[in-house]
Design a protein around this motif. Structure first.
Motif, PDB file in Angstrom:
ATOM      1  N   ASP A  43       0.835  -1.196   0.000  1.00 20.96           N
ATOM      2  CA  ASP A  43       0.000   0.000   0.000  1.00 20.96           C
ATOM      3  C   ASP A  43       0.872   1.249   0.000  1.00 20.96           C
ATOM      4  N   ALA A  44       0.289   2.352  -0.379  1.00 16.71           N
ATOM      5  CA  ALA A  44       1.029   3.618  -0.389  1.00 16.71           C
ATOM      6  C   ALA A  44       0.037   4.771  -0.314  1.00 16.71           C
ATOM      7  N   MET A  45       0.577   5.959  -0.157  1.00 16.04           N
ATOM      8  CA  MET A  45      -0.233   7.169  -0.112  1.00 16.04           C
ATOM      9  C   MET A  45       0.568   8.281  -0.779  1.00 16.04           C
ATOM     10  N   ALA A  46      -0.074   9.033  -1.670  1.00 20.15           N
ATOM     11  CA  ALA A  46       0.618  10.135  -2.333  1.00 20.15           C
ATOM     12  C   ALA A  46       1.154  11.108  -1.284  1.00 20.15           C
ATOM     13  N   PRO A  47       2.378  11.634  -1.487  1.00 18.79           N
ATOM     14  CA  PRO A  47       3.240  11.507  -2.664  1.00 18.79           C
ATOM     15  C   PRO A  47       4.369  10.475  -2.504  1.00 18.79           C
ATOM     16  N   GLY A  48       4.096   9.331  -1.879  1.00 24.36           N
ATOM     17  CA  GLY A  48       5.117   8.287  -1.795  1.00 24.36           C
ATOM     18  C   GLY A  48       5.283   7.674  -0.424  1.00 24.36           C
ATOM     19  N   LEU A  49       4.296   7.867   0.446  1.00 33.06           N
ATOM     20  CA  LEU A  49       4.360   7.345   1.805  1.00 33.06           C
ATOM     21  C   LEU A  49       3.873   5.895   1.840  1.00 33.06           C
ATOM     22  N   HIS A  50       4.707   4.986   2.358  1.00 32.66           N
ATOM     23  CA  HIS A  50       4.341   3.583   2.535  1.00 32.66           C
ATOM     24  C   HIS A  50       4.166   3.327   4.032  1.00 32.66           C
ATOM     25  N   ILE A  51       2.928   3.151   4.453  1.00 34.97           N
ATOM     26  CA  ILE A  51       2.630   2.989   5.876  1.00 34.97           C
ATOM     27  C   ILE A  51       2.576   1.529   6.291  1.00 34.97           C
ATOM     28  N   GLY A  52       1.773   0.737   5.582  1.00 37.95           N
ATOM     29  CA  GLY A  52       1.489  -0.622   6.020  1.00 37.95           C
ATOM     30  C   GLY A  52       2.692  -1.513   6.187  1.00 37.95           C
ATOM     31  N   SER A  53       3.702  -1.344   5.353  1.00 39.25           N
ATOM     32  CA  SER A  53       4.867  -2.226   5.397  1.00 39.25           C
ATOM     33  C   SER A  53       5.744  -2.003   6.623  1.00 39.25           C
ATOM     34  N   SER A  54       5.501  -0.953   7.365  1.00 35.90           N
ATOM     35  CA  SER A  54       6.141  -0.772   8.681  1.00 35.90           C
ATOM     36  C   SER A  54       5.126  -0.952   9.800  1.00 35.90           C
ATOM     37  N   LEU A  55       3.907  -0.500   9.559  1.00 34.32           N
ATOM     38  CA  LEU A  55       2.835  -0.590  10.548  1.00 34.32           C
ATOM     39  C   LEU A  55       2.552  -2.037  10.954  1.00 34.32           C
ATOM     40  N   ILE A  56       2.348  -2.908   9.979  1.00 33.11           N
ATOM     41  CA  ILE A  56       1.987  -4.303  10.246  1.00 33.11           C
ATOM     42  C   ILE A  56       3.109  -5.044  10.962  1.00 33.11           C
ATOM     43  N   PRO A  57       4.366  -4.964  10.500  1.00 36.68           N
ATOM     44  CA  PRO A  57       5.449  -5.638  11.223  1.00 36.68           C
ATOM     45  C   PRO A  57       5.627  -5.137  12.652  1.00 36.68           C
ATOM     46  N   ALA A  58       5.505  -3.829  12.860  1.00 37.49           N
ATOM     47  CA  ALA A  58       5.664  -3.281  14.214  1.00 37.49           C
ATOM     48  C   ALA A  58       4.563  -3.784  15.136  1.00 37.49           C
ATOM     49  N   ALA A  59       3.332  -3.810  14.639  1.00 36.09           N
ATOM     50  CA  ALA A  59       2.198  -4.250  15.460  1.00 36.09           C
ATOM     51  C   ALA A  59       2.297  -5.735  15.800  1.00 36.09           C
ATOM     52  N   PHE A  60       2.657  -6.563  14.818  1.00 37.05           N
ATOM     53  CA  PHE A  60       2.778  -7.992  15.086  1.00 37.05           C
ATOM     54  C   PHE A  60       3.935  -8.294  16.035  1.00 37.05           C
ATOM     55  N   ALA A  61       5.046  -7.584  15.883  1.00 38.01           N
ATOM     56  CA  ALA A  61       6.173  -7.780  16.791  1.00 38.01           C
ATOM     57  C   ALA A  61       5.786  -7.395  18.210  1.00 38.01           C
ATOM     58  N   ALA A  62       5.021  -6.316  18.350  1.00 43.81           N
ATOM     59  CA  ALA A  62       4.560  -5.885  19.671  1.00 43.81           C
ATOM     60  C   ALA A  62       3.598  -6.904  20.266  1.00 43.81           C
ATOM     61  N   ALA A  63       2.760  -7.512  19.414  1.00 44.88           N
ATOM     62  CA  ALA A  63       1.819  -8.524  19.901  1.00 44.88           C
ATOM     63  C   ALA A  63       2.555  -9.749  20.423  1.00 44.88           C
ATOM     64  N   ASP A  64       3.584 -10.178  19.706  1.00 44.45           N
ATOM     65  CA  ASP A  64       4.409 -11.294  20.186  1.00 44.45           C
ATOM     66  C   ASP A  64       5.106 -10.910  21.490  1.00 44.45           C
ATOM     67  N   LEU A  65       5.634  -9.706  21.535  1.00 42.03           N
ATOM     68  CA  LEU A  65       6.350  -9.228  22.723  1.00 42.03           C
ATOM     69  C   LEU A  65       5.425  -9.187  23.933  1.00 42.03           C
ATOM     70  N   ARG A  66       4.216  -8.763  23.723  1.00 42.29           N
ATOM     71  CA  ARG A  66       3.241  -8.657  24.808  1.00 42.29           C
ATOM     72  C   ARG A  66       2.734 -10.021  25.259  1.00 42.29           C
ATOM     73  N   GLY A  67       2.811 -11.008  24.363  1.00 39.81           N
ATOM     74  CA  GLY A  67       2.319 -12.333  24.697  1.00 39.81           C
ATOM     75  C   GLY A  67       0.903 -12.566  24.258  1.00 39.81           C
ATOM     76  N   GLY A  68       0.436 -11.743  23.317  1.00 42.06           N
ATOM     77  CA  GLY A  68      -0.908 -11.899  22.782  1.00 42.06           C
ATOM     78  C   GLY A  68      -1.624 -10.574  22.703  1.00 42.06           C
TER      79      GLY A  68
END
Length: 474
Positions: free
Chosen positions: A92-117
């Motif tokens: 995904d992207a947003m004009a004029p070239g911002l890619h959010i999801g490719s950092s958002l999703i990995p950070a959130a999933f890593a935090a979920a693992d870190l938290r234990g669920g």
């Protein structure tokens, strides 16, 4: 610092029922796009080297990598996953070239693992809050002026999501975002030079999100006036032309994340329109590449600077091709399509495509800026002198020319088919079912389970038996 507190309060206080249907749909599409490109990108250049480096560094076994299932420190898992998500530039992207999801999703999933669920409702709230915050920190072409929008604005998205998953207080969230402000950076020169830094920046942003949330959780502080201060974001990156209050205007009611775009073709967002336009001309006029004398592509000045340079194959051919108007046009004419496989090194070296790319001329036309970020004109001159012309203002996948649900699903399955390490069919089904039921999931980590190709392999950072790893994740 009332503005900054309002941002922090929104992140920490948002719940799933607060998210309107259209914003929820976009959030689901972000998950679908990021996960698909991560699986497909896991075998691309630089991933093996980065993975080996992170495994060699070792550390606490806090979170898992997608596809491989490596147990890594949470920030390292986010970094590897973020880099994989961006490796194909099909996210995904947003004009004029911002890619959010490719950092958002990995950070959130890593935090979920870190938290234990993390319950699905909390997880989707974290994703929506992060995507919304990142969208609100997005700037104009003139304000970025060569900065990579992902490196500048997406750090707030990843940090907000990780903070929400880790259940930081509003004050802690404020400091996490303030710390993230000091990590803004990255240049579009990485794209122009065809370097792997493009995907690495995405990974660094994901890593930043987790690290800043962890630091704030432990009492480390940042500049609380990070947006409105005399040397804050509005001054440094908004270049004095960003009104701080505009960042929070309508927060929680006016959902800017719905302005996200999802690519129809696996290349830079600024090549989407010209690829679509070229394919339409080829089909309508029955254009044969052997009969093309020349092609002229007119682009707005910002787009021309990023993708209008002469096509040359360097150390990273895929990146060179992804960010080349000449290659994308030639590929569309010769192959009459644009697919992930067309950006493999072997395909990029095709003589017919390379020869035609040399006959594509790109022109910077500042007057086209008024037509929109993705405006493009294409003119194909045939050997006999006949000229085929067309113009397009809104590229496919951008707001106003959205992809259908069927096209979104086709993108995902294209990624699954391309992947060097494919997921089992049952895992793909489980993942799609999980995304559909995301707010109701007992534990969002079930989606990560589905994204690991072979969980029976011992791929952790140490020699601990697999049964110990399984016990950690279940």
């Amino acid at each position: 610092m009332d503005i900054e507190l309002e941002l922090a309060g929104f992140v920490s206080g948002l719940t799933a029922p607060d998210i309107p249907p259209e914003a929820l749909r976009t959030t689901r599409l972000i998950v679908l796009a990021a996960a698909g490109t991560a699986v497909a990108g896991s075998g691309e250049d630089g991933i093996a080297g980065l993975r080996q480096l992170l495994l060699e560094r070792g550390g606490a076994r806090q979170a898992r990598s997608f596809v491989f299932g490596d147990a890594l420190p949470a920030s390292a898992a986010a970094q590897l996953n973020g880099t994989m998500c961006r490796a194909l530039d099909y996210c995904d992207a947003m004009a004029p070239g911002l890619h959010i999801g490719s950092s958002l999703i990995p950070a959130a999933f890593a935090a979920a693992d870190l938290r234990g669920g993390c319950r699905g409702g909390d997880f989707v709230a974290a994703l929506a809050a992060g995507a919304e915050i990142g969208s609100r920190f997005n700037l104009t072409e003139a304000q970025y002026d060569g900065f990579d929008p992902t490196g500048v604005a997406a750090v707030f998205a990843a940090t907000a999501a990780a903070s929400r998953v880790l259940e930081l207080t509003p004050t802690q969230t404020l400091h996490a975002l303030a710390l993230a402000f000091n990590r803004c950076g990255g240049s579009f020169q990485s794209n122009i030079d065809g370097s792997l830094a493009v995907r690495l920046i995405q990974g660094w942003v994901a890593e930043t999100g987790v690290s800043c949330a962890q630091m704030a959780q432990r009492g480390l502080t940042g500049p609380v006036n990070f947006l409105s201060g005399i040397y804050g974001y509005a001054h440094l990156y908004g270049r004095g032309r960003l009104e701080p209050r505009s960042v929070v205007a309508g927060l929680g009611h006016d959902w800017r994340l719905t302005g996200m775009m999802f690519k129809k073709y696996p290349s830079c967002g600024l090549t989407q329109g010209l690829t679509e336009l070229t394919l339409n001309l080829v089909e309508q006029a029955k254009v044969s590449d052997s009969e093309v004398r020349s092609v002229t592509v007119r682009l707005p000045s910002y787009a021309w600077k990023l993708v209008g340079h002469p096509f040359k194959v360097g150390d990273n051919p895929r990146v060179d091709a992804q960010f080349s108007a000449q290659y994308c046009v030639a590929n569309a004419i010769v192959r009459r399509s644009s697919k992930l496989t067309h950006f493999r090194v072997s395909e990029i070296s095709d003589r017919a495509v390379r020869a035609l790319a040399e006959r594509v001329v790109t022109v910077s036309d500042p007057a086209m800026d008024a037509r929109g970020h993705t405006a493009v004109d294409v003119s194909i001159t045939m050997a006999g002198g006949q000229v085929h012309e067309a113009r397009l203002d809104i590229a496919p996948g951008f707001p106003g020319n959205d992809l259908s649900d069927a096209q979104q699903m086709a993108r995902f399955h294209d990624c699954m088919a391309y992947a060097a390490t494919p997921l089992p069919g049952t895992a793909v089904t489980a993942f799609l079912d999980g995304v559909a039921a995301l707010p109701e999931l007992d534990d969002a980590r079930a989606l990560v389970d589905a994204l690991i190709a072979d969980r029976s392999r011992g791929t952790g950072c140490d020699d601990a038996p697999q049964r110990q790893r399984e016990a950690t994740w279940n």
